[in-house]
Design a protein around this motif. Structure first.
Motif, PDB file in Angstrom:
ATOM      1  N   TYR A  29      13.681 -80.636  14.547  1.00 46.92           N
ATOM      2  CA  TYR A  29      15.010 -80.820  13.760  1.00 46.92           C
ATOM      3  C   TYR A  29      16.077 -79.653  13.786  1.00 46.92           C
ATOM      4  O   TYR A  29      17.031 -79.484  13.697  1.00 46.92           O
ATOM      5  CB  TYR A  29      14.521 -81.241  12.345  1.00 46.92           C
ATOM      6  N   HIS A  32      14.579 -71.951  13.412  1.00 46.59           N
ATOM      7  CA  HIS A  32      15.168 -70.601  12.689  1.00 46.59           C
ATOM      8  C   HIS A  32      14.456 -69.376  13.602  1.00 46.59           C
ATOM      9  O   HIS A  32      13.224 -69.555  14.240  1.00 46.59           O
ATOM     10  CB  HIS A  32      14.385 -70.505  11.268  1.00 46.59           C
ATOM     11  N   TYR A  34      13.831 -65.063  12.890  1.00 53.41           N
ATOM     12  CA  TYR A  34      13.678 -64.129  11.742  1.00 53.41           C
ATOM     13  C   TYR A  34      13.038 -62.940  12.595  1.00 53.41           C
ATOM     14  O   TYR A  34      12.578 -62.827  13.818  1.00 53.41           O
ATOM     15  CB  TYR A  34      12.560 -64.516  11.044  1.00 53.41           C
ATOM     16  N   ALA A  41       9.803 -57.428   4.824  1.00 58.10           N
ATOM     17  CA  ALA A  41       9.562 -58.878   4.780  1.00 58.10           C
ATOM     18  C   ALA A  41      10.582 -59.390   6.113  1.00 58.10           C
ATOM     19  O   ALA A  41      11.245 -58.700   6.579  1.00 58.10           O
ATOM     20  CB  ALA A  41      10.500 -59.447   3.702  1.00 58.10           C
ATOM     21  N   PRO A  42      10.084 -60.559   6.635  1.00 58.12           N
ATOM     22  CA  PRO A  42      11.081 -61.170   7.558  1.00 58.12           C
ATOM     23  C   PRO A  42      12.476 -61.427   7.194  1.00 58.12           C
ATOM     24  O   PRO A  42      12.732 -61.781   5.990  1.00 58.12           O
ATOM     25  CB  PRO A  42      10.381 -62.632   7.947  1.00 58.12           C
ATOM     26  N   PHE A  44      16.003 -63.355   7.933  1.00 58.88           N
ATOM     27  CA  PHE A  44      16.684 -64.402   8.542  1.00 58.88           C
ATOM     28  C   PHE A  44      17.570 -64.038   9.501  1.00 58.88           C
ATOM     29  O   PHE A  44      18.715 -63.197   9.221  1.00 58.88           O
ATOM     30  CB  PHE A  44      17.466 -65.401   7.552  1.00 58.88           C
ATOM     31  N   ILE A  47      19.811 -70.159  12.522  1.00 57.65           N
ATOM     32  CA  ILE A  47      19.230 -71.481  12.431  1.00 57.65           C
ATOM     33  C   ILE A  47      19.984 -72.153  13.396  1.00 57.65           C
ATOM     34  O   ILE A  47      21.390 -72.443  13.516  1.00 57.65           O
ATOM     35  CB  ILE A  47      19.169 -72.139  11.035  1.00 57.65           C
ATOM     36  N   LEU A  49      20.179 -76.373  14.666  1.00 56.61           N
ATOM     37  CA  LEU A  49      19.882 -77.781  14.722  1.00 56.61           C
ATOM     38  C   LEU A  49      20.012 -78.238  15.923  1.00 56.61           C
ATOM     39  O   LEU A  49      20.460 -78.281  16.798  1.00 56.61           O
ATOM     40  CB  LEU A  49      20.831 -78.469  13.533  1.00 56.61           C
ATOM     41  N   GLU A  91      11.032 -76.641  12.401  1.00 56.17           N
ATOM     42  CA  GLU A  91      10.976 -77.922  11.515  1.00 56.17           C
ATOM     43  C   GLU A  91      10.944 -79.059  12.325  1.00 56.17           C
ATOM     44  O   GLU A  91      11.758 -79.160  12.976  1.00 56.17           O
ATOM     45  CB  GLU A  91      12.028 -77.857  10.560  1.00 56.17           C
TER      46      GLU A  91
ATOM     47  N   ARG B  31      14.474 -74.198  -3.578  1.00 50.36           N
ATOM     48  CA  ARG B  31      13.225 -74.410  -2.742  1.00 50.36           C
ATOM     49  C   ARG B  31      12.676 -73.017  -3.027  1.00 50.36           C
ATOM     50  O   ARG B  31      13.035 -71.976  -2.720  1.00 50.36           O
ATOM     51  CB  ARG B  31      13.516 -74.661  -1.339  1.00 50.36           C
ATOM     52  N   TYR B  33       8.865 -71.310  -1.288  1.00 53.74           N
ATOM     53  CA  TYR B  33       7.987 -71.288  -0.398  1.00 53.74           C
ATOM     54  C   TYR B  33       6.870 -70.245  -0.680  1.00 53.74           C
ATOM     55  O   TYR B  33       7.200 -69.131  -0.657  1.00 53.74           O
ATOM     56  CB  TYR B  33       8.387 -71.451   1.153  1.00 53.74           C
ATOM     57  N   TYR B  35       3.714 -68.357   1.694  1.00 46.68           N
ATOM     58  CA  TYR B  35       3.218 -68.030   3.145  1.00 46.68           C
ATOM     59  C   TYR B  35       1.946 -67.080   2.869  1.00 46.68           C
ATOM     60  O   TYR B  35       2.219 -66.123   2.141  1.00 46.68           O
ATOM     61  CB  TYR B  35       4.224 -67.873   4.182  1.00 46.68           C
ATOM     62  N   TYR B  48       5.036 -75.439  -0.942  1.00 49.38           N
ATOM     63  CA  TYR B  48       6.257 -75.415  -1.339  1.00 49.38           C
ATOM     64  C   TYR B  48       6.678 -76.121  -2.670  1.00 49.38           C
ATOM     65  O   TYR B  48       5.995 -77.198  -2.772  1.00 49.38           O
ATOM     66  CB  TYR B  48       7.457 -75.369  -0.171  1.00 49.38           C
ATOM     67  N   LEU B  91       3.510 -63.946   1.146  1.00 45.02           N
ATOM     68  CA  LEU B  91       4.951 -63.917   1.028  1.00 45.02           C
ATOM     69  C   LEU B  91       5.323 -65.137   0.411  1.00 45.02           C
ATOM     70  O   LEU B  91       5.053 -66.168   0.514  1.00 45.02           O
ATOM     71  CB  LEU B  91       5.608 -63.869   2.533  1.00 45.02           C
ATOM     72  N   ALA B  98      18.150 -78.509  -0.512  1.00 51.45           N
ATOM     73  CA  ALA B  98      17.257 -79.243   0.408  1.00 51.45           C
ATOM     74  C   ALA B  98      18.194 -79.956   1.551  1.00 51.45           C
ATOM     75  O   ALA B  98      17.725 -80.865   2.236  1.00 51.45           O
ATOM     76  CB  ALA B  98      16.961 -80.518  -0.328  1.00 51.45           C
ATOM     77  N   ARG B 100      18.419 -78.556   4.419  1.00 49.67           N
ATOM     78  CA  ARG B 100      17.714 -78.100   5.615  1.00 49.67           C
ATOM     79  C   ARG B 100      18.676 -77.395   6.580  1.00 49.67           C
ATOM     80  O   ARG B 100      18.206 -77.518   7.806  1.00 49.67           O
ATOM     81  CB  ARG B 100      17.091 -79.483   6.362  1.00 49.67           C
ATOM     82  N   ILE B 101      19.672 -76.677   6.201  1.00 46.19           N
ATOM     83  CA  ILE B 101      20.365 -75.902   7.093  1.00 46.19           C
ATOM     84  C   ILE B 101      20.507 -74.583   6.713  1.00 46.19           C
ATOM     85  O   ILE B 101      21.124 -73.737   7.206  1.00 46.19           O
ATOM     86  CB  ILE B 101      21.872 -76.565   7.264  1.00 46.19           C
ATOM     87  N   SER B 102      19.547 -74.263   5.570  1.00 46.14           N
ATOM     88  CA  SER B 102      19.708 -72.644   5.257  1.00 46.14           C
ATOM     89  C   SER B 102      18.620 -71.965   5.536  1.00 46.14           C
ATOM     90  O   SER B 102      17.483 -72.500   5.693  1.00 46.14           O
ATOM     91  CB  SER B 102      19.969 -72.691   3.803  1.00 46.14           C
ATOM     92  N   GLY B 103      18.728 -70.882   5.832  1.00 41.55           N
ATOM     93  CA  GLY B 103      17.466 -69.992   6.030  1.00 41.55           C
ATOM     94  C   GLY B 103      16.961 -69.449   4.866  1.00 41.55           C
ATOM     95  O   GLY B 103      17.272 -69.669   3.421  1.00 41.55           O
ATOM     96  N   TYR B 104      15.666 -69.196   4.938  1.00 48.14           N
ATOM     97  CA  TYR B 104      14.786 -68.485   4.140  1.00 48.14           C
ATOM     98  C   TYR B 104      15.001 -67.111   3.659  1.00 48.14           C
ATOM     99  O   TYR B 104      15.286 -66.350   4.598  1.00 48.14           O
ATOM    100  CB  TYR B 104      13.385 -68.754   4.454  1.00 48.14           C
ATOM    101  N   PHE B 106      12.899 -64.278   2.217  1.00 45.25           N
ATOM    102  CA  PHE B 106      11.715 -63.844   1.884  1.00 45.25           C
ATOM    103  C   PHE B 106      11.551 -62.594   0.931  1.00 45.25           C
ATOM    104  O   PHE B 106      12.436 -61.662   1.060  1.00 45.25           O
ATOM    105  CB  PHE B 106      10.970 -63.178   3.178  1.00 45.25           C
ATOM    106  N   GLY B 107      10.671 -62.455   0.166  1.00 48.57           N
ATOM    107  CA  GLY B 107      10.351 -61.307  -0.699  1.00 48.57           C
ATOM    108  C   GLY B 107       9.587 -60.166   0.310  1.00 48.57           C
ATOM    109  O   GLY B 107       9.212 -60.467   1.170  1.00 48.57           O
TER     110      GLY B 107
END
Lengths: 111, 115
Positions: A29, A32, A34, A41-42, A44, A47, A49, A91, B31, B33, B35, B48, B91, B98, B100-104, B106-107
């Protein structure tokens, strides 16, 4: 289900180009990308699609070939700041909405 | 917003002890998560949340691991009866929706060492 990244490591001189690939055996789908620097930290990057789009981000761009379930990250005219480990996260279509990351590609840019 | 915060940054514990980590996501992110990352590997999915609901937990995760996100804000990850194999960077990441088009985001992670 884990995507496969290649190469595992790349060493460049400043100004050179590099391509990092990410392949999946499952229909994707999204992909991403990174970058992670040592001890951090990673972060971003972008992305992609499903639909075969290509994106750009300064001198870093990426493509997504839906037929091959493969994405490529292109780094042109590399800078010292590009050094780090690049991860793709995928994903799958019809799967759960979480990313599965590859093992990473370590990029080193030397002066 | 200061990004995703994790606490503590480092934790050294003896085998068999319980440990708990905390993650504060970006406030408007639904959201969250968790890891785990070991040296030379990519982040490995643990679990998550969508708001306060835990939507998925990795089948690789033993019953010693549990996570919560009360009220859909911060989250905690607890490991009971720690083993040396639990040593890793943990992490936390959050994303805004939700769709599904946005990046994460991370801390900086919590590095756990089990001795």
């Amino acid at each position: 289900q884990q995507p496969v990244q290649s190469p595992q490591a790349v060493i460049l001189r400043e100004g050179e180009d590099a391509v990092i690939n990410c392949s999946s055996s499952k229909a994707l789908y999204s992909v991403h990308w990174y970058r992670q620097k040592h001890g951090e930290a990673p972060v971003f990057l972008m992305i992609l699609l499903k639909g075969g789009e290509q994106k750009g981000h300064d001198k870093i761009s990426a493509s997504f070939n839906e037929k091959k379930q493969q994405s490529s990250l292109y780094l042109t005219a590399s800078q010292l700041s590009y050094s780090g480990t690049y991860f793709c996260g995928t994903e799958t279509q019809g799967g759960s909405e979480k990313l599965v990351f590859g093992k990473g590609t370590k990029l080193t840019v030397n002066p | 917003d200061t990004g995703v915060s994790q606490d503590p940054r480092h934790k050294i514990t003896k085998r068999g002890q319980n440990v708990t980590f905390r993650c504060d996501p970006i406030s408007e992110h639904n959201r969250l998560y968790w890891y785990r990352q070991t040296l030379g590997q990519g982040p490995e999915f643990l679990t998550y949340f969508q708001n306060e609901a835990q939507l998925e937990k990795s089948r690789l995760l033993s019953d010693r691991f549990s996570a919560e996100r009360p009220k859909g804000s911060f989250s905690t990850l607890e490991i009971q009866r720690t083993e040396q194999g639990d040593s890793a960077m943990y992490l936390c990441a959050s994303s805004p929706s939700a769709d599904r088009i946005s990046g994460y985001t991370f801390g900086s992670g919590t590095r756990l060492t089990v001795v």
